[in-house]
Design a protein around this motif. Structure first.
Motif, PDB file in Angstrom:
ATOM      1  N   ASN A  74       0.862  -1.161   0.000  1.00  0.00           N
ATOM      2  CA  ASN A  74       0.000   0.000   0.000  1.00  0.00           C
ATOM      3  C   ASN A  74       0.911   1.227   0.000  1.00  0.00           C
ATOM      4  OD1 ASN A  74      -1.889   1.973   0.347  1.00  0.00           O
ATOM      5  ND2 ASN A  74      -2.864   1.044   2.132  1.00  0.00           N
ATOM      6  N   SER A  76       0.459   4.300   0.220  1.00  0.00           N
ATOM      7  CA  SER A  76       0.156   5.386   1.153  1.00  0.00           C
ATOM      8  C   SER A  76       0.828   5.171   2.511  1.00  0.00           C
ATOM      9  CB  SER A  76      -1.353   5.539   1.322  1.00  0.00           C
ATOM     10  OG  SER A  76      -1.902   4.379   1.919  1.00  0.00           O
ATOM     11  N   TRP A  77       1.228   3.948   2.803  1.00  0.00           N
ATOM     12  CA  TRP A  77       1.923   3.687   4.063  1.00  0.00           C
ATOM     13  C   TRP A  77       3.316   4.295   4.068  1.00  0.00           C
ATOM     14  CZ3 TRP A  77       0.278   1.892   8.607  1.00  0.00           C
ATOM     15  CH2 TRP A  77      -0.953   1.250   8.652  1.00  0.00           C
ATOM     16  N   ARG A  79       4.271   7.202   3.412  1.00  0.00           N
ATOM     17  CA  ARG A  79       4.316   8.568   3.936  1.00  0.00           C
ATOM     18  C   ARG A  79       4.612   8.600   5.428  1.00  0.00           C
ATOM     19  NH1 ARG A  79      -1.120  10.971   5.577  1.00  0.00           N
ATOM     20  NH2 ARG A  79      -2.376   9.126   5.958  1.00  0.00           N
ATOM     21  N   TRP A  80       4.297   7.526   6.138  1.00  0.00           N
ATOM     22  CA  TRP A  80       4.556   7.493   7.579  1.00  0.00           C
ATOM     23  C   TRP A  80       6.035   7.295   7.893  1.00  0.00           C
ATOM     24  CZ3 TRP A  80       0.765   9.289  10.311  1.00  0.00           C
ATOM     25  CH2 TRP A  80      -0.540   9.124   9.860  1.00  0.00           C
TER      26      TRP A  80
END
Length: 95
Positions: A74, A76-77, A79-80
């Motif tokens: 994923n 979007s993970w 960004r963490w």
């Protein structure tokens, strides 16, 4: 009374001799064990060679407990785990 003192001295002397002989025997045994261990160490390979072989084996094999992924499942993970691209956009309050 002197006979009792002589017997006491002889008894102490025998115990002293026994203790010294026991210590000597223990030291001889430790010396023998250390010599055997040194002989075994002389027969072993050099540690660096064994470590290099182990390292190459570990690096070439995948960890069986970790899942194999070719990228983030994923995106979007990510960004963490990335740092801030623009620090001026940060609205964090610090005290």
């Amino acid at each position: 009374m002197k006979a009792e003192q002589v017997e006491l001295v002889e008894a102490k002397d025998k115990r002293g001799k026994h203790r010294i002989l026991a210590d000597l025997k223990r030291l001889e045994q430790e010396t023998r064990f250390l010599k055997e261990e040194l002989e075994l160490l002389d027969k072993l390979e050099k540690a660096s060679t064994a470590c290099n072989e182990l390292l190459s084996n570990v690096e070439t094999r995948a960890d069986s407990l970790l899942p194999v992924t070719n990228g983030p499942t994923n995106p979007s993970w990510d960004r963490w785990f990335e740092g801030l691209k623009d620090a001026s956009g940060c609205r964090c309050w610090t005290w």
